[in-house]
Write a protein that holds these residues in place. Structure first.
Motif, mmCIF file in Angstrom:
data_model
loop_
_atom_site.group_PDB
_atom_site.id
_atom_site.type_symbol
_atom_site.label_atom_id
_atom_site.label_comp_id
_atom_site.label_asym_id
_atom_site.label_seq_id
_atom_site.Cartn_x
_atom_site.Cartn_y
_atom_site.Cartn_z
ATOM 1 N N PHE A 159 0.850 -1.178 0.000
ATOM 2 C CA PHE A 159 0.000 0.000 0.000
ATOM 3 C C PHE A 159 0.895 1.240 0.000
ATOM 4 N N PRO A 160 0.753 2.105 -1.005
ATOM 5 C CA PRO A 160 1.631 3.287 -1.100
ATOM 6 C C PRO A 160 1.496 4.195 0.111
ATOM 7 N N VAL A 161 2.612 4.618 0.642
ATOM 8 C CA VAL A 161 2.601 5.485 1.819
ATOM 9 C C VAL A 161 1.910 6.806 1.511
ATOM 10 N N ASN A 162 2.061 7.295 0.279
ATOM 11 C CA ASN A 162 1.468 8.592 -0.059
ATOM 12 C C ASN A 162 -0.057 8.535 -0.185
ATOM 13 N N LYS A 163 -0.623 7.326 -0.080
ATOM 14 C CA LYS A 163 -2.079 7.186 -0.108
ATOM 15 C C LYS A 163 -2.634 6.720 1.236
ATOM 16 N N ILE A 164 -1.851 6.948 2.280
ATOM 17 C CA ILE A 164 -2.214 6.446 3.611
ATOM 18 C C ILE A 164 -3.570 6.981 4.079
ATOM 19 N N LYS A 165 -3.947 8.170 3.611
ATOM 20 C CA LYS A 165 -5.224 8.754 4.017
ATOM 21 C C LYS A 165 -6.419 7.940 3.514
ATOM 22 N N GLU A 166 -6.183 7.083 2.515
ATOM 23 C CA GLU A 166 -7.268 6.268 1.962
ATOM 24 C C GLU A 166 -7.568 5.040 2.825
#
Length: 253
Positions: A159-166
């Motif tokens: 899971f991409p860290v830059n999409k953690i808000k998802e």
């Protein structure tokens, strides 16, 4: 009299099939197949079509010509006796982080050569994203004798860290952060990542979002033991009964 019986006997010989094995392919009795081969009986048209289609032979050829072994070898077939020709199902090969290689993983997780040399799980799962296995080595994700115990295995997808808000709060994740591998439930509070254990006596760990190196969202769990689902069901029924009681009391007021 047709050449059907003589030809299927040759087919059996070429494919190294017994009368019983051949008969089973087409839902026939072995004695019936024997009668066909010896010319004592002629097959129904449905049987002729099934055999011809199975071995890609023209119906006219199987009935009217004494086919040679060389001809039969050239026909396509859905049956093979050569183990090298069998279609091998390939399971996903999943690199697994264990207690013995976890420190090396923390240091070399970005190196493809290291990841490729890690012990791998072979599992019948399909995923378009990279997968990572992780062997549990503590009791942090246990609660009231339930949950994940040492030697249980979880598998997560990248899971991409830059999409953690998802990620939904409470999602079970394996996180690599500040030189540590942590398996917990993730909660995001602004830019702070809170990693919470299921065990009530374990304190939360908090990190700045920018410190997270990797996130693996847990997708599969493999238990070393068989979980006791009976207790889970009883707990759910008890909760449901309590809720119904509350509703009844409110209606009665």
């Amino acid at each position: 009299m047709s050449f059907f019986g003589k030809n299927i006997k040759k087919i059996r010989s070429v494919k190294n099939l017994s009368q019983q094995a051949f008969a089973d392919l087409f839902g026939l009795k072995r004695a019936t197949l024997g009668a066909y081969e010896e010319g004592r009986s002629e097959p129904k048209i449905d049987t002729i079509i099934m055999v011809a289609n199975k071995f890609s032979i023209k119906i006219d050829d199987i009935l009217t010509r004494d086919l040679t072994v060389n001809e039969l070898l050239q026909f396509k077939s859905g049956i093979t006796t050569d183990v090298n020709e069998l279609t091998q199902e390939k399971f996903a090969s999943i690199p697994c982080i264990t207690e013995s290689n976890s420190s090396d993983y923390i240091q070399f997780y970005e190196k493809e050569t290291f990841v490729n040399q890690m012990p791998a799980l072979k599992l019948p799962v399909k995923n378009t994203l990279p997968l990572r296995g992780y062997t549990i080595n503590n009791l942090e994700m246990t609660s009231h004798d339930k949950g994940l115990y040492p030697n249980d295995i979880v598998v997560g997808h990248y899971f991409p860290v830059n999409k953690i808000k998802e990620l939904l709060n409470g999602t079970l994740v394996l996180v690599l952060v500040k030189g540590k591998l942590i398996l917990r439930r993730l909660y995001l509070v602004k830019n702070t990542v809170v990693l919470r254990a299921d065990h009530i006596n374990i304190d939360d760990k908090e990190f700045d979002k920018k410190d997270i190196d990797e996130i693996w969202k847990i997708k599969y769990v493999f238990y070393k033991r068989i979980p006791d689902y009976k207790d889970d069901l009883e707990d759910q029924l008890s909760i449901l009964a309590n809720e119904l009681s509350k509703i009844k009391r409110k209606i009665g007021e």
